[in-house]
Design an enzyme around this catalytic site. Structure first.
Site, PDB file in Angstrom:
ATOM      1  N   GLY A 166       0.799  -1.221   0.000  1.00  0.00           N
ATOM      2  CA  GLY A 166       0.000   0.000   0.000  1.00  0.00           C
ATOM      3  C   GLY A 166       0.838   1.280   0.000  1.00  0.00           C
ATOM      4  N   GLU A 201      -2.118   5.607 -13.792  1.00  0.00           N
ATOM      5  CA  GLU A 201      -3.372   4.990 -14.221  1.00  0.00           C
ATOM      6  C   GLU A 201      -4.552   5.791 -13.695  1.00  0.00           C
ATOM      7  OE1 GLU A 201      -2.859   0.905 -12.842  1.00  0.00           O
ATOM      8  OE2 GLU A 201      -3.867   1.346 -10.960  1.00  0.00           O
ATOM      9  N   LYS A 202      -5.719   5.461 -14.179  1.00  0.00           N
ATOM     10  CA  LYS A 202      -6.942   6.140 -13.770  1.00  0.00           C
ATOM     11  C   LYS A 202      -7.171   5.896 -12.283  1.00  0.00           C
ATOM     12  CE  LYS A 202     -10.926   8.158 -14.490  1.00  0.00           C
ATOM     13  NZ  LYS A 202     -10.816   9.617 -14.683  1.00  0.00           N
ATOM     14  N   PHE A 203      -7.523   6.914 -11.533  1.00  0.00           N
ATOM     15  CA  PHE A 203      -7.877   6.731 -10.136  1.00  0.00           C
ATOM     16  C   PHE A 203      -9.366   6.432 -10.060  1.00  0.00           C
ATOM     17  CE2 PHE A 203      -9.535   8.386  -6.095  1.00  0.00           C
ATOM     18  CZ  PHE A 203      -8.852   7.547  -5.231  1.00  0.00           C
ATOM     19  N   HIS A 209     -12.574  -4.136  -3.676  1.00  0.00           N
ATOM     20  CA  HIS A 209     -11.397  -4.977  -3.916  1.00  0.00           C
ATOM     21  C   HIS A 209     -11.893  -6.420  -4.003  1.00  0.00           C
ATOM     22  CE1 HIS A 209      -7.119  -6.381  -3.036  1.00  0.00           C
ATOM     23  NE2 HIS A 209      -7.840  -7.484  -2.959  1.00  0.00           N
ATOM     24  N   LYS A 238      -6.057  -5.268   4.857  1.00  0.00           N
ATOM     25  CA  LYS A 238      -7.358  -5.942   4.922  1.00  0.00           C
ATOM     26  C   LYS A 238      -7.717  -6.267   6.370  1.00  0.00           C
ATOM     27  CE  LYS A 238      -6.291  -7.830   0.409  1.00  0.00           C
ATOM     28  NZ  LYS A 238      -5.602  -8.921  -0.308  1.00  0.00           N
ATOM     29  N   GLU A 276      -5.620  -9.678  -8.179  1.00  0.00           N
ATOM     30  CA  GLU A 276      -6.378  -8.656  -7.456  1.00  0.00           C
ATOM     31  C   GLU A 276      -6.991  -7.674  -8.446  1.00  0.00           C
ATOM     32  OE1 GLU A 276      -4.321  -8.561  -3.087  1.00  0.00           O
ATOM     33  OE2 GLU A 276      -3.859  -6.893  -4.406  1.00  0.00           O
ATOM     34  N   ARG A 292       1.866 -15.807  -4.205  1.00  0.00           N
ATOM     35  CA  ARG A 292       2.067 -16.565  -2.961  1.00  0.00           C
ATOM     36  C   ARG A 292       0.724 -16.915  -2.349  1.00  0.00           C
ATOM     37  NH1 ARG A 292       0.101 -12.657   0.330  1.00  0.00           N
ATOM     38  NH2 ARG A 292       0.481 -10.539  -0.339  1.00  0.00           N
TER      39      ARG A 292
HETATM   40  P1  ADP Z   1       0.111  -2.772  -3.104  1.00  0.00           P
HETATM   41  O1  ADP Z   1       0.928  -3.740  -3.886  1.00  0.00           O
HETATM   42  O2  ADP Z   1       0.933  -1.744  -2.429  1.00  0.00           O
HETATM   43  O3  ADP Z   1      -0.903  -3.428  -2.229  1.00  0.00           O
HETATM   44  P2  ADP Z   1      -1.963  -2.211  -5.110  1.00  0.00           P
HETATM   45  O4  ADP Z   1      -1.659  -1.896  -6.507  1.00  0.00           O
HETATM   46  O5  ADP Z   1      -2.501  -3.583  -4.813  1.00  0.00           O
HETATM   47  O6  ADP Z   1      -0.682  -1.906  -4.207  1.00  0.00           O
HETATM   48  O7  ADP Z   1      -2.982  -1.139  -4.525  1.00  0.00           O
HETATM   49  C1  ADP Z   1      -3.279  -1.089  -3.162  1.00  0.00           C
HETATM   50  C2  ADP Z   1      -4.537  -0.313  -2.929  1.00  0.00           C
HETATM   51  O8  ADP Z   1      -4.429   1.035  -3.421  1.00  0.00           O
HETATM   52  C3  ADP Z   1      -5.759  -0.861  -3.620  1.00  0.00           C
HETATM   53  O9  ADP Z   1      -6.370  -1.914  -2.905  1.00  0.00           O
HETATM   54  C4  ADP Z   1      -6.633   0.377  -3.686  1.00  0.00           C
HETATM   55  O10 ADP Z   1      -7.181   0.619  -2.399  1.00  0.00           O
HETATM   56  C5  ADP Z   1      -5.643   1.478  -3.973  1.00  0.00           C
HETATM   57  N1  ADP Z   1      -5.482   1.667  -5.428  1.00  0.00           N
HETATM   58  C6  ADP Z   1      -4.516   1.142  -6.230  1.00  0.00           C
HETATM   59  N2  ADP Z   1      -4.702   1.504  -7.511  1.00  0.00           N
HETATM   60  C7  ADP Z   1      -5.812   2.268  -7.539  1.00  0.00           C
HETATM   61  C8  ADP Z   1      -6.550   2.945  -8.583  1.00  0.00           C
HETATM   62  N3  ADP Z   1      -6.167   2.903  -9.856  1.00  0.00           N
HETATM   63  N4  ADP Z   1      -7.655   3.644  -8.225  1.00  0.00           N
HETATM   64  C9  ADP Z   1      -8.073   3.702  -6.939  1.00  0.00           C
HETATM   65  N5  ADP Z   1      -7.430   3.105  -5.916  1.00  0.00           N
HETATM   66  C10 ADP Z   1      -6.317   2.388  -6.208  1.00  0.00           C
END
Ligand code: ADP
Length: 460
Positions: A166, A201-203, A209, A238, A276, A292
C-alpha cells in the site's frame, strides 16, 4: 521428490503449513528467531532451528541463514508462507540454485509480477482487463507525460512499479499538481523499493477490492477457485474478507476467472496465486498479482472444500491437479476476521502476555492461530494473532455465526481488535455487503468512539 519441508516463516501461517505437510506425510523443519523459541510452530514441527536474533532482517528475512538451516536439516523444499521472503525473486532463485524446491512459482514469474508495469503488460496480453493507463515506462519528456495523464482523464494515480504494502502511491487531481506528484513518488519509490520507476493509471473513486484465487500445476493445468471480497481495509490493510464476493454478476466473474487461468498458462505459472482487481460499476480492473499464499486463503477453502496449502505443496512436488474446473464448486458463504494484538480504537500494537484465551468452536467455525494462554506476543512482528473464519449456507447465516463466534472469543492480558469486529459485524453497510474500499475508514471517521481517538486513528 522432496520428503521434508523447511518453513521459512512464523506465526499462524507456519502452523498452517506444518499441518498441511503432516497431512501429506512430509517431515517439517521450523526455523525461528531468538524471540520465537517457544512459538507454536517450533513445538509442532519435527525439527526446529534458531536462525538469528529477534529482528526479522537478521532471521526470517536472511536468505543465507535460511539456506544454511535447510542444508543442516536436510530439507528438500522451502515453503515461504506469506510476507517475509515469499515474493522475493532473488530468494526463490537461490533456493532453486541450492538444489531445493521453492514452494511457489518460478523466480522469473515472481520477478515479472513483482514489477507492476510488467505485470500489467503480461495481463493485457492475456486478455485480463486492467485499469486504464499505459503499461510501458513513462517517457522522459514532461509534455508527453502530461498528454498521457490528460488522455487517461483526471483524477489519476501515480504508482511505483516496484511498490507494495500500500505504499508508493499518490492521487493527482489535476494537471497543475502532476509533475510534483511524479517527482515525489519517484523519490519515495527509490528510497523504499530501490526502484524509482513509476506509472500512471486512472484513479477509481469508489471501487471494491475483489480477488480471484488460482491454482496451477507444472503440466499446463490451471484452475480458478472463485472470488473473495477484501474491500474492508484500513490503510490498505485488509481487516475482514469473505467468499464469494457478494453481488457480483456470475457470468462476468466466470469470464474474468477464465482469463486469469489463461494468463497463468501463458506465463507458465505454477503454484497458488491471486489476481487482485478493483471493481467499479460492475467492471473489473486488474491491479496486481500476488504470487504466494494469502492470509485470506481459508475463506476459499471453506467455500470450495479444497485445501489450498496441500494443493500448493502437491503441485510443487510435480503432481498433476486432480480436479477439473467443472469440479470446482463453491458452496455457501465464508467470512474471515483478522484478530490483531492491537488497540481496537487507536490501532496501536499491543504485544505482551496472553493471560486468558478462549476460542469459539462449533459447526462452521475455524480458527487459524499460533497463540495460546500463557503465550507472549512478541513486539517485533506483525500483530495478527488469529484468523477467525466461519462458514454458513448463506451470507446471513455466516454473519450470524461470526457474531456468535466473536462474542464467544475471550482474550485477556493484551488488547485486541475483537471489539472492532463485533461492531463491524453489526454495521449496516457491512451487513448489506458490497461496500467499497473506503467504507471502513469512512465509518471509523464517523463513529463517536473513533472521533474521540487521537489524530493517528483519524488520518487515512
Ligand atoms: P500494493 O501492492 O501496495 O498493495 P496495489 O496496486 O494492490 O498496491 O494497490 C493497493 C490499494 O491502493 C488498492 O487496494 C486500492 O485501495 C488502492 N489503489 C490502487 N490503484 C488504484 C486505482 N487505480 N484507483 C483507486 N485506488 C487504487
Amino acid at each position: 521428490m522432496f520428503t521434508s519441508v523447511l518453513i521459512a516463516n512464523r506465526g499462524e501461517i507456519a502452523v498452517r503449513i506444518v499441518q498441511a505437510c503432516r497431512a501429506l506425510g512430509l517431515r517439517t523443519v521450523a526455523v525461528h528467531s531468538q524471540a520465537d523459541g517457544d512459538a507454536m510452530h517450533v513445538c509442532m514441527a519435527d525439527q526446529a532451528l534458531c536462525i538469528g536474533p529477534a529482528a526479522a532482517a537478521r532471521s526470517y528475512l536472511d536468505p543465507t541463514a535460511l539456506l544454511f538451516a535447510a542444508e543442516v536439516s536436510g530439507a528438500g523444499a522451502i515453503h515461504p508462507g506469506y510476507g517475509f521472503l515469499s515474493e522475493n525473486a532473488g530468494f526463490a532463485q537461490r533456493v532453486e540454485e541450492a538444489g531445493l524446491r521453492f514452494i511457489g512459482p518460478s523466480a522469473s514469474c515472481i520477478r515479472t509480477m513483482g514489477d507492476k508495469v510488467a505485470a500489467k503488460r503480461a495481463m493485457r496480453a492475456a486478455g485480463v482487463p486492467c485499469v486504464p493507463g499505459p503499461d510501458e515506462r513513462l517517457p522522459d519528456d514532461p509534455a508527453a507525460v502530461s498528454a498521457i495523464a490528460q488522455d487517461i482523464g483526471y483524477p489519476v494515480i501515480v504508482k511505483a512499479a516496484g511498490g507494495g504494502g500500500g505504499r508508493g502511491m499518490r492521487v493527482v487531481e489535476d494537471a497543475a499538481s502532476l509533475h510534483a506528484a511524479l517527482a515525489q513518488t519517484r523519490e519515495e519509490a527509490r528510497r523504499a523499493f530501490g526502484n524509482a520507476e513509476v506509472y500512471l493509471e486512472k484513479f477509481l473513486g469508489h471501487p471494491r477490492h475483489i480477488e480471484i484465487q488460482v491454482l496451477a500445476d507444472a503440466h499446463g493445468q490451471a484452475l480458478w477457485l472463485g472470488s473473495r471480497d477484501c474491500s474492508l481495509q484500513r490503510r490498505h490493510q485488509k481487516v475482514m474478507e469473505e467468499a464469494p464476493a457478494p453481488q457480483v454478476d456470475a457470468a462476468e466473474l466466470a469470464r474474468i476467472g477464465a482469463r486469469c487461468v489463461a494468463a497463468c498458462r501463458q506465463i507458465g505459472y505454477c503454484g497458488v496465486g491471486t489476481f487482485e482487481f478493483l471493481v467499479q460499476d460492475g467492471a473489473f480492473y486488474f491491479i496486481e498479482m500476488n504470487t504466494r499464499l494469502q492470509v485470506e486463503h481459508p475463506v476459499t477453502e471453506m467455500t470450495t472444500g479444497i485445501d489450498i496449502v496441500q494443493q500448493q505443496i502437491r503441485v510443487a512436488r510435480g503432481e498433476r491437479l486432480a480436479i477439473t474446473q467443472a469440479e470446482v464448486r463453491t458452496e455457501g458463504h465464508a467470512i474471515e476476521c483478522r484478530i490483531n494484538a492491537e488497540d481496537a480504537t487507536r490501532f496501536t500494537p499491543s504485544p505482551g502476555l496472553i493471560t486468558r484465551w478462549r476460542l469459539p468452536a462449533g459447526d462452521g467455525v475455524r480458527v487459524d492461530t499460533h497463540a495460546f494462554e500463557g503465550y507472549r506476543v512478541p513486539p517485533h512482528y506483525d500483530s495478527l494473532i488469529a484468523k477467525l473464519i466461519v462458514h454458513g449456507a448463506t451470507r446471513d447465516e455466516a454473519i450470524a455465526r461470526m457474531r456468535r463466534a466473536l462474542d464467544e472469543m475471550v482474550v485477556e492480558g493484551i488488547a485486541t481488535n475483537l471489539p472492532l469486529h463485533r461492531r463491524l459485524m453489526r454495521e449496516a453497510g457491512v451487513v448489506a455487503g458490497a461496500a467499497d474500499i473506503h467504507h471502513l475508514e469512512r465509518w471509523l471517521r464517523g463513529t463517536a468512539v473513533h472521533a474521540a481517538a487521537p489524530q493517528e486513528a483519524l488520518q487515512t
